[in-house]
Design an enzyme around this catalytic site. Structure first.
Site, mmCIF file in Angstrom:
data_model
loop_
_atom_site.group_PDB
_atom_site.id
_atom_site.type_symbol
_atom_site.label_atom_id
_atom_site.label_comp_id
_atom_site.label_asym_id
_atom_site.label_seq_id
_atom_site.Cartn_x
_atom_site.Cartn_y
_atom_site.Cartn_z
ATOM 1 N N CYS A 237 0.943 -1.305 -0.055
ATOM 2 C CA CYS A 237 0.175 -0.085 0.011
ATOM 3 C C CYS A 237 0.802 1.320 0.082
ATOM 4 O O CYS A 237 0.376 2.275 -0.366
ATOM 5 C CB CYS A 237 -1.085 0.137 1.007
ATOM 6 N N HIS B 240 18.590 0.893 -1.121
ATOM 7 C CA HIS B 240 17.416 1.209 -1.105
ATOM 8 C C HIS B 240 16.577 -0.087 -0.636
ATOM 9 O O HIS B 240 15.666 -0.071 0.104
ATOM 10 C CB HIS B 240 16.953 1.829 -2.320
#
Lengths: 270, 425
Positions: B50, B99
């Site tokens: 999400c 990342h």
């Protein structure tokens, strides 16, 4: 062999106490788990030490002060380990194991080598009296540890200090339960120990009560313990009040266990 | 092989864009399959949650792969070029790996330290494996990322404390009444906040939930959600005595529970501990009730201050986590560097061997006039010379690749020994 067992147990007591305290400070569960195993092994060694002495001497394993100290350390360790199995509160180990270590070090001052004994202590009543009283003492020591932790945790939660120490201490519910169980069992064992002692006194000296300093102190603390059990079981005292009372009971009990010798003459060896 | 990553998260793109992209991409299997058809892409992973949509890929030619992946996003997300440029982040190699590590460790999450993200990364990886979209590089990278996440979780306090009011209430309940499985909860007021807190508690396995409300119908409705009991206000004293955890959230202007009610409730329950959570404004419980022994009272501000404190500690732990990531990143890049060197060395040796074979074949004419033993001696001699010549370059390549910066040497070696031509052929 006897002294090897003793020294090994002493070393392991030290290792587990250091491990438990370190796990509390660094908050590593792994260390606590390791210390618990180490502590369990210490208990096994200590048990074999006591059994060895018992079979070697042929009479009660607790006839002098040093043996008594060692025995309290043993009882404390054993009961803690049982609680650990049931409630999973390893952090209690950080409070219990240093206490056991101190007791055991005190015991090491004079435990090795056969002490002189007279006929009056070579009796099964003596063994029952000493073993039960001392285990009772150990349980009250455990109750006292749990009570101290309870008071700290209670204060932290009330002061909204939801930080490091709060996180490592067990829940108030668990601490109160540990205190409750230790007090009830400690009291039962202590009662059996005192009764056995007085029966033996009747056999040897012809009277249940000799107005010996130790007997008086013990009776006093027994009454305090009885009050504590009564408040807990009948009135339903819980939490802080029960914690304060059990710390007080242990303090008096501890005085009658060790302190009486220093100030008053007594027929007790310990 | 290069590692690239591109995507958008809650910081770089609004929900609407992320939504559009996620829906257009469809499920994991489809996206992974589609990305696999892009020629420079050798291995790929698609992560959609999400808060983020990301594609991680191991590619041969990073420039063209990046362009094609951008095109992929562009065509699926139905975005304008400007939108895409503004929202999409693109990382290569070291930055891409960093990342990924930060994502897996939950440093890039909206709520730092939340535990779900690691599970989502694991799921994404599983989908890629099932679709045969992973190879040496991503397998190693993802397992390394899981390892880093585990280290960060155990070595830092990043996810140690509750950072929502609901979880804080649950954590406190556990520290006060102990194990929740045999405990009962009382909700006073049938508001949304109470429902949320109760949901957390039910997840922890509380035994019984009772709802007390001014209008009993509403209490019944909420009680039905948790298969609990419902009662009216007149039953409050009885319910108080039975409950270990009490959450109040009524709209009442005055106190509903006062000190005396709690004193008598304590007497009835023989002083078993009570934890009161007052999330109503104005408050429902007389604050003086909190002074009672065996009663613990927290209001909404108390809970919020605990949450703030916890968030502060989490942020302090981030530094520690970044340190761990730096360390692990270095390890991974070191491994990757050797990966680049190994095939080069193999190729180098193959090339030397084929030259030897070729030359021996060319000299077959005069070699055949020698007897068997001499012929073997000549062959051994040639092999020894070739190996001696290659020895230094090979060990040199291994050394530089271990100390970083190996890629430049690998490139040089490929050029000097003419390995590039072979690739083109």
């Amino acid at each position: 062999m006897e002294s090897i067992l003793f020294k090994a147990a002493l070393a392991l007591y030290l290792v587990s106490a250091v491990g438990f305290v370190a796990s509390l400070l660094t908050r590593r569960v792994f260390l606590a788990r390791l210390s618990t195993w180490c502590y369990g092994f210490t208990f096994v060694l200590h048990t074999s030490f006591i059994l060895w002495r018992w079979t070697a001497s042929g009479y009660s394993p607790v006839v002098n002060l040093f043996e008594a100290l060692s025995f309290v350390a043993w009882g404390l360790t054993g009961t803690y380990l049982i609680f650990q199995l049931v409630t999973k509160t390893r952090v209690l180990g950080a409070f219990v194991s240093p206490l056991a270590l101190v007791l055991f070090i005190a015991a090491s001052a004079g435990i090795t080598g056969a002490g002189e004994t007279d006929a009056s202590v070579k009796n099964y009543w003596v063994a029952v009296h000493a073993v039960f009283s001392l285990t009772g003492n150990a349980l009250f020591a455990l109750a006292c540890c749990a009570a101290l932790m309870y008071l700290v945790q209670d204060r932290l939660i009330r002061k909204r200090k939801i930080h490091d120490l709060y996180r490592v201490l067990p829940s108030l519910g668990d601490l109160d339960r540990i205190n409750h169980i230790s007090v009830i069992w400690g009291f039962s064992l202590l009662t059996v120990g005192i009764v056995a002692g007085s029966l033996w006194a009747r056999v040897v000296w012809g009277s249940h009560l000799l107005w010996d300093a130790k007997q008086i102190a013990t009776l006093g603390s027994w009454i305090l313990c009885a009050l504590l059990v009564h408040q807990r079981v009948a009135i339903g005292w819980k939490g802080k009040r029960a914690a304060y009372l059990s710390i007080g009971a242990f303090a008096v009990l501890f005085f009658s266990f060790l302190g009486v010798h220093l100030f008053f003459p007594t027929i007790h060896r310990f | 092989m290069n590692i690239i990553l591109l995507g958008m998260n809650h910081r770089s793109a609004p929900l609407e864009l992320r939504e559009r992209l996620t829906i257009a991409c469809g499920d994991h299997a489809r996206t992974v399959a589609e990305v696999k058809t892009i020629p420079p892409v050798k291995e790929s992973l698609y992560l959609a949650t999400c808060n983020r949509v990301e594609v991680l890929a191991a590619v041969d030619n990073p420039d063209s792969a990046m362009d094609r992946l951008r095109w992929f996003v562009f065509s699926h997300g139905n975005l304008s070029v400007a939108e895409m440029e503004a929202c999409l982040y693109r990382y290569r190699n070291e930055e891409a790996v960093r990342h990924l590590f930060r994502v897996a460790c939950s440093l890039d999450s909206m709520v730092i330290g939340e535990p779900q993200i690691l599970g989502q990364v694991k799921d994404a990886y599983r989908h890629s494996v099932e679709n045969k979209a992973t190879g040496v590089m991503l397998n190693r990278l993802l397992h390394h990322a899981f390892h880093v996440a585990k280290r960060v979780r155990t070595e830092t306090g990043i996810s140690a404390n509750a950072v929502s009011v609901g979880y804080t209430a649950v954590a406190l309940s556990k520290k006060i009444v102990g194990d929740l499985t045999d405990k009962s909860v009382l909700l006073v007021g049938a508001g949304e906040m109470a429902e949320l807190a109760a949901k957390h508690l039910v997840k922890q396995g509380v035994e019984r939930i009772t709802v007390v409300n001014r209008t009993v119908e509403k209490a019944r409705e909420l009680a039905a959600v948790f298969q609990g009991e419902a009662a009216g206000f007149e039953d409050l004293p009885r319910c108080l005595a039975r409950a270990d955890i009490i959450i109040t959230s009524t709209g009442s202007p005055g106190y509903i529970i006062d000190r005396d009610m709690l004193t008598s409730a304590l007497r009835r329950r023989r002083n078993r501990l009570i934890f009161l959570v007052d999330i109503a404004v104005p408050r429902d419980i007389d604050p003086r009730a909190g002074d009672l022994d065996n009663v613990f009272l927290y209001n909404i501000d108390d809970l919020q201050s605990v949450v703030d404190e916890n968030i502060k500690t989490r942020l302090e732990e981030v530094q520690k986590a970044e340190g761990i990531i730096d360390e692990e990143l270095e390890k991974f890049m070191k491994w990757r560097a050797t990966l680049e060197v190994v095939p080069t060395i193999v190729e180098l040796k193959d090339k030397a061997e084929s030259i030897v074979r070729h030359e021996l074949l060319r000299s077959e004419g005069w070699l055949s006039r020698l007897d068997e033993e001499d012929r073997k001696k000549v062959e051994a001699l040639i092999n020894a010379v070739v190996n001696k010549i290659l020895h230094k370059p090979v060990t040199g390549l291994k050394d530089v690749s271990e100390n970083g910066g190996g890629e430049a040497y690998v490139a040089a070696a490929r050029r000097l020994f003419g390995l590039e031509e072979e690739e083109d052929r």
